[in-house]
Write an enzyme that holds these catalytic residues in place. Structure first.
Site, PDB file in Angstrom:
ATOM      1  N   SER A 137       0.891  -1.300   0.047  1.00 30.64           N
ATOM      2  CA  SER A 137      -0.017   0.038  -0.008  1.00 30.64           C
ATOM      3  C   SER A 137       0.669   1.209   0.018  1.00 30.64           C
ATOM      4  O   SER A 137       2.190   0.957   0.381  1.00 30.64           O
ATOM      5  CB  SER A 137      -0.916  -0.041   1.354  1.00 30.64           C
ATOM      6  OG  SER A 137      -1.126   1.183   1.692  1.00 30.64           O
ATOM      7  N   TYR A 150      -3.212  -0.536  10.195  1.00 29.63           N
ATOM      8  CA  TYR A 150      -2.973  -0.616   8.780  1.00 29.63           C
ATOM      9  C   TYR A 150      -1.483  -0.271   8.214  1.00 29.63           C
ATOM     10  O   TYR A 150      -0.907  -1.118   7.620  1.00 29.63           O
ATOM     11  CB  TYR A 150      -4.050   0.180   8.107  1.00 29.63           C
ATOM     12  CG  TYR A 150      -4.149  -0.251   6.740  1.00 29.63           C
ATOM     13  CD1 TYR A 150      -4.839  -1.224   6.114  1.00 29.63           C
ATOM     14  CD2 TYR A 150      -3.641   0.611   5.622  1.00 29.63           C
ATOM     15  CE1 TYR A 150      -4.914  -1.631   4.896  1.00 29.63           C
ATOM     16  CE2 TYR A 150      -3.801   0.373   4.079  1.00 29.63           C
ATOM     17  CZ  TYR A 150      -4.401  -0.888   3.792  1.00 29.63           C
ATOM     18  OH  TYR A 150      -4.471  -1.102   2.515  1.00 29.63           O
TER      19      TYR A 150
HETATM   20  P1  NAI Z   1     -11.810  -5.319  -0.411  1.00 27.78           P
HETATM   21  O1  NAI Z   1     -12.638  -5.091   1.065  1.00 27.78           O
HETATM   22  O2  NAI Z   1     -12.908  -5.021  -1.699  1.00 27.78           O
HETATM   23  O3  NAI Z   1     -11.699  -7.010  -0.596  1.00 27.78           O
HETATM   24  C1  NAI Z   1     -11.095  -7.771   0.274  1.00 27.78           C
HETATM   25  C2  NAI Z   1     -11.566  -9.045   0.323  1.00 27.78           C
HETATM   26  O4  NAI Z   1     -10.633  -9.606   1.132  1.00 27.78           O
HETATM   27  C3  NAI Z   1     -12.872  -9.419   0.750  1.00 27.78           C
HETATM   28  O5  NAI Z   1     -13.635 -10.188  -0.224  1.00 27.78           O
HETATM   29  C4  NAI Z   1     -12.977  -9.734   1.996  1.00 27.78           C
HETATM   30  O6  NAI Z   1     -14.082 -10.792   2.439  1.00 27.78           O
HETATM   31  C5  NAI Z   1     -11.597 -10.657   2.279  1.00 27.78           C
HETATM   32  N1  NAI Z   1     -10.985 -10.978   3.515  1.00 27.78           N
HETATM   33  C6  NAI Z   1     -11.234 -10.157   4.479  1.00 27.78           C
HETATM   34  N2  NAI Z   1     -10.693 -10.738   5.787  1.00 27.78           N
HETATM   35  C7  NAI Z   1     -10.269 -11.975   5.180  1.00 27.78           C
HETATM   36  C8  NAI Z   1      -9.760 -12.999   5.795  1.00 27.78           C
HETATM   37  N3  NAI Z   1      -9.303 -12.881   7.134  1.00 27.78           N
HETATM   38  N4  NAI Z   1      -9.805 -14.421   5.123  1.00 27.78           N
HETATM   39  C9  NAI Z   1     -10.099 -14.199   3.953  1.00 27.78           C
HETATM   40  N5  NAI Z   1     -10.278 -13.148   3.196  1.00 27.78           N
HETATM   41  C10 NAI Z   1     -10.554 -11.883   3.777  1.00 27.78           C
HETATM   42  O7  NAI Z   1     -10.514  -4.987  -0.765  1.00 27.78           O
HETATM   43  P2  NAI Z   1      -9.626  -4.298  -1.654  1.00 27.78           P
HETATM   44  O8  NAI Z   1      -9.600  -2.944  -1.811  1.00 27.78           O
HETATM   45  O9  NAI Z   1      -9.738  -4.759  -2.946  1.00 27.78           O
HETATM   46  O10 NAI Z   1      -8.078  -4.801  -1.079  1.00 27.78           O
HETATM   47  C11 NAI Z   1      -7.368  -5.854  -1.546  1.00 27.78           C
HETATM   48  C12 NAI Z   1      -5.911  -5.842  -0.933  1.00 27.78           C
HETATM   49  O11 NAI Z   1      -5.516  -4.329  -1.723  1.00 27.78           O
HETATM   50  C13 NAI Z   1      -5.910  -5.413   0.322  1.00 27.78           C
HETATM   51  O12 NAI Z   1      -4.611  -6.111   1.061  1.00 27.78           O
HETATM   52  C14 NAI Z   1      -5.568  -3.899   0.713  1.00 27.78           C
HETATM   53  O13 NAI Z   1      -4.949  -3.557   1.650  1.00 27.78           O
HETATM   54  C15 NAI Z   1      -4.938  -3.578  -0.791  1.00 27.78           C
HETATM   55  N6  NAI Z   1      -4.929  -2.173  -0.922  1.00 27.78           N
HETATM   56  C16 NAI Z   1      -6.246  -1.556  -1.473  1.00 27.78           C
HETATM   57  C17 NAI Z   1      -6.085  -0.316  -1.979  1.00 27.78           C
HETATM   58  C18 NAI Z   1      -7.603   0.330  -2.279  1.00 27.78           C
HETATM   59  O14 NAI Z   1      -7.699   1.732  -2.500  1.00 27.78           O
HETATM   60  N7  NAI Z   1      -8.560  -0.177  -2.632  1.00 27.78           N
HETATM   61  C19 NAI Z   1      -4.958   0.563  -1.851  1.00 27.78           C
HETATM   62  C20 NAI Z   1      -4.009  -0.028  -1.519  1.00 27.78           C
HETATM   63  C21 NAI Z   1      -3.732  -1.406  -0.988  1.00 27.78           C
END
Ligand code: NAI
Length: 255
Positions: A137, A150
């Site tokens: 991130s 985070y």
């Molecule tokens: P999101 O919230 O849309 O999707 C995350 C998914 O992870 C969800 O389907 C959720 O059910 C699953 N999840 C959460 N806890 C879990 C667990 N304990 N075991 C298994 N699955 C679990 O998030 P997004 O935005 O797609 O983020 C994906 C990655 O990208 C994360 O690591 C986030 O920190 C990183 N990221 C996202 C950014 C953004 O702007 N959206 C920016 C920088 C990094």
């Protein structure tokens, strides 16, 4: 050869886009998430659901991760790519973060990379090949107010990526991480749901990213797929910034 690709957190956002993009490349995709209906919805969007599998897994739980990898090996017998994508966000300063919250964020965002990587590495080492891609991130390198757990977890992602590159690069396993900017997903939308409202906040993010827009999940999925490909065969231990220029700037661009 059909590659076997595990994507954690594949029920939403970046993980879903990544799973779907690998699926279009004829890879066998393991769609894992803690949320079963979300994972099944991702599977339903693939052209040939029978080629892929869903496994419900809490990536912060050692037993759950071990069961997931055992199920993958039982069906496919190999693991070529691991995308450590699952993550959660907590917007709180340290003194308002409980120990339980701290552990939940660190275990989900960083401990998961330890657990999933430890579970697949024996197989990748036996294959003398593999690619591991971790989701870092901008908070790995710089930060905003009130996001202690985070930011700490994402700093650790970059350090652990470097370490895994050092330890396993010569053994055929390339570990890298991706640094997404603000990407329009459920995570970002729920974080900005209060205050000025989602659309105004998204417009604000578009203004502070020099590229002039918020990223889409597939912007990151494409980078992840490239990192997993032979085209990135000399890329090791890197943090690939796909952030619309967010970390390139000292101050936001002038209009
Ligand atoms: P999101 O919230 O849309 O999707 C995350 C998914 O992870 C969800 O389907 C959720 O059910 C699953 N999840 C959460 N806890 C879990 C667990 N304990 N075991 C298994 N699955 C679990 O998030 P997004 O935005 O797609 O983020 C994906 C990655 O990208 C994360 O690591 C986030 O920190 C990183 N990221 C996202 C950014 C953004 O702007 N959206 C920016 C920088 C990094």
């Amino acid at each position: 050869m059909t590659r076997v690709v595990i994507v954690t957190g594949a029920g939403s956002g970046i993980g879903q886009a990544t799973a779907l993009r690998f699926a279009t490349q004829q890879d066998a995709v393991v769609i894992t998430d803690i949320n079963e209906s979300a994972a099944r919805a991702t599977l339903a969007q693939t052209a040939d659901p029978s080629a892929h599998m869903v496994h419900i897994c809490d990536v912060s739980n050692e037993h759950s991760v071990q069961m997931m990898v055992a199920a993958v090996l039982d069906r496919y017998g190999r693991v070529d790519v691991l995308v450590n994508n699952a993550g959660i966000l907590l917007s709180k300063p340290l003194h308002l973060t409980s120990w339980v919250e701290w552990q939940r964020v660190l275990n989900t965002n960083l401990g998961s990379i330890f657990l999933c990587s430890a579970a697949v590495l024996p197989t990748m080492l036996a294959q003398h090949a593999g690619a591991i891609i971790n989701l870092a991130s901008p908070h790995s390198f710089a930060t905003t107010s009130n996001i202690a757990a985070y930011a700490a977890s994402k700093g650790g992602v970059v350090s652990l990526t470097r370490q895994m590159a050092m330890d396993y690069g010569r053994l055929g396993i390339r570990t890298n991480c991706v640094v997404p900017g603000a990407i329009d997903t459920a995570m970002l939308r729920s974080d900005i749901a209060h205050g000025d409202g989602v659309e105004a906040s998204l417009a604000g993010w578009a203004r502070v990213q020099p590229i002039g827009r918020v990223g889409q999940p597939d912007d990151i999925a494409q980078v992840i797929c490239w990192l997993a490909s032979d085209a990135a065969g000399f890329v090791l231990g890197a943090a690939i910034h796909a952030d619309g220029g967010m970390l390139a700037q000292l101050t936001p661009p002038t209009e």
